[in-house]
Design an enzyme around this catalytic site. Structure first.
Site, mmCIF file in Angstrom:
data_model
loop_
_atom_site.group_PDB
_atom_site.id
_atom_site.type_symbol
_atom_site.label_atom_id
_atom_site.label_comp_id
_atom_site.label_asym_id
_atom_site.label_seq_id
_atom_site.Cartn_x
_atom_site.Cartn_y
_atom_site.Cartn_z
ATOM 1 N N CYS A 170 0.800 -1.227 0.000
ATOM 2 C CA CYS A 170 0.000 0.000 0.000
ATOM 3 C C CYS A 170 0.832 1.275 0.000
ATOM 4 O O CYS A 170 0.263 2.369 -0.001
ATOM 5 C CB CYS A 170 -0.962 -0.003 1.188
ATOM 6 N N HIS A 310 -2.373 8.485 6.022
ATOM 7 C CA HIS A 310 -2.758 7.189 5.464
ATOM 8 C C HIS A 310 -4.201 6.894 5.872
ATOM 9 O O HIS A 310 -5.012 6.523 5.038
ATOM 10 C CB HIS A 310 -1.812 6.102 5.965
ATOM 11 N N GLU A 321 -0.300 5.730 13.442
ATOM 12 C CA GLU A 321 -0.011 6.926 12.661
ATOM 13 C C GLU A 321 -0.035 8.178 13.532
ATOM 14 O O GLU A 321 0.824 9.068 13.399
ATOM 15 C CB GLU A 321 -1.037 7.027 11.532
ATOM 16 N N LYS A 342 -9.316 8.640 2.343
ATOM 17 C CA LYS A 342 -9.889 7.301 2.232
ATOM 18 C C LYS A 342 -11.317 7.270 2.764
ATOM 19 O O LYS A 342 -12.075 6.359 2.450
ATOM 20 C CB LYS A 342 -9.022 6.289 2.986
ATOM 21 N N HIS A 347 -9.913 2.659 0.024
ATOM 22 C CA HIS A 347 -8.491 2.292 0.042
ATOM 23 C C HIS A 347 -8.187 1.434 -1.179
ATOM 24 O O HIS A 347 -8.528 0.253 -1.233
ATOM 25 C CB HIS A 347 -8.192 1.515 1.322
#
Length: 423
Positions: A170, A310, A321, A342, A347
């Site tokens: 990813c 992310h 994160e 997202k 995603h």
């Protein structure tokens, strides 16, 4: 490292709810979501039955019947995005030395859609243990090797320079662009056509994520199912898409009067060497990637005006994160706006990193921070400014965008306005 500075002069995007740069930015700036029940196949047997699909007509993007037959859906998306990026750049590629034009394409799962569909054909719906190859499409080999994606993009761009596929899960979408930047900086190419594409919405992919319970089972409310950083989140929503960029040296872009979206000022990648799907809660590897990317950009953490997270919508990722931002940005982590797109486009695995780079460049251009849609319930462990629900007007000269992938990959990229930033 040479003194060559690399900028984005063309963008092509095909994303759920936003086919083309204009529609893509409209979706993000309006805080709309493009998640829905899966329509590509019957999702009834699966735990998670929702996704962020693209309403994509290859013929409308100039792909003929032979190209459609030859290319997997992800390759089609990549070529369509490439054509938009080249048109957007205003670059006369035909006037360039083709050996100085290169390609890098990122993808996490390659031609999953085509391979899944063809296996069903040659196995007669799974009935035959020994498959019958006579029923396969003649270009099945192109589905097997992800290098076909780079070849298709190179043909579309007339590029005969360095060509590669980057597959780091990813983070592929960030890493492919980062690799392209280094090729220009080191002098191996003058122009790079770079980005990523994935079309993973297929039974095999859905089954894989079902098995590890990574995707959300909130099937009764697809529009609000993707909830990064929200206290009620319970998994991500699978998506698809592609984003391709035209990258060139800043001095060259200025000489030809090109529109410059952003400079790619810094990039770094690390691996946690820890677990295939697990993340350390302290976020130390992602924090290190951020630190190195900022150092390469010669920027202090306080220069970051927006963090494009992310933000997958899993508890493990969002907490990891958040810890990484605090570790790398210090006290500034509490002052800088953060958001996850997202929440709106799902995603798309290897493609999402490039799609998020596009969002970051457009945020710089418009001085607008896209929102984290569906963020309504505060998680005490995620206590930063995640820009909930609606976009925010905000001076945005420098953006940090990050990615996290299975296998422990952690990547960070710094984008800046070369005219306004301190870079």
């Amino acid at each position: 490292m040479s003194g060559r500075r690399v900028v984005i002069t063309g963008i092509g995007v095909l994303a759920p709810g936003g086919v083309g740069v204009k529609d893509f930015w409209g979706l993000l700036s309006e805080g709309r979501t493009a998640t829905r029940g899966i329509t590509f196949f019957d999702p009834a047997p699966f735990r998670s039955r929702i996704a962020a699909e693209i309403d994509f007509c290859p013929e409308a993007h100039g792909l003929g019947p032979q190209e459609v037959r030859r290319m997997d859906r992800a390759a089609q998306l990549a070529v369509a995005a490439t054509r938009e990026a080249l048109d957007d750049s205003g670059l006369d590629v035909a006037s360039l030395d083709p050996h100085r034009v290169g390609v890098t394409v990122g993808s996490a799962v390659g031609a999953t859609t085509g391979l899944d569909a063809e296996y069903r054909v040659v196995s007669d719906g799974g009935r035959l243990a020994a498959v019958d190859h006579r029923y396969a499409v003649p270009h099945l080999y192109d589905y097997l090797v992800p290098s076909s994606f780079a070849a298709e993009v190179a043909w579309a761009a007339g590029a005969e320079g360095p060509s590669a596929v980057v597959s780091t899960g990813c983070t592929s979408g960030i890493d492919s662009v980062g690799h392209a930047v280094e090729l220009i900086r080191e002098g191996s190419a003058d122009v790079m056509v770079a980005g990523s594409s994935d079309a993973p919405i297929s039974p095999i992919t859905v089954a894989c994520f079902d098995a590890i319970k990574a995707t959300t089972p909130r099937n009764d409310d697809p529009e609000h199912a993707s909830r990064p950083f929200d206290g009620t989140r319970n998994g991500f929503v699978l998506g698809e898409g592609a984003a391709i960029f035209v990258l060139e040296e800043l001095a060259s872009a200025r000489r030809r009067g090109a529109r410059i979206y952003a400079e790619i000022a810094g990039y770094a990648s690390r691996c946690n060497a820890f677990h295939m799907t697990g993340l350390r809660p302290d976020g130390v590897e992602l924090a290190e990637a951020i630190r190195v990317a900022l150092d390469e950009a010669r920027l202090d953490p306080t220069a970051v005006d927006y963090v494009n997270a992310h933000g997958s919508g899993t508890k493990q990722n969002d907490r990891h994160e958040t810890a990484a931002f605090k570790r790398s940005l210090g006290a500034h982590a509490y002052d800088v706006p953060v958001s996850s797109i997202k929440s709106m486009v799902g995603h798309s695995l290897g493609a999402i990193g490039s799609i998020e780079i596009a969002a970051s460049a457009l945020a710089i251009r418009h001085d607008v921070v896209p929102p984290t849609a569906n963020l309504r319930t505060r998680d005490p462990e995620c206590d930063l400014d995640y820009v909930p629900l609606t976009a925010r007007e905000h001076r945005t000269d420098t953006v940090l965008t990050v990615g996290s992938g299975f296998g422990g990959f952690q990547s960070a990229m710094v984008l800046s306005d070369p005219e306004r930033s301190a870079a």
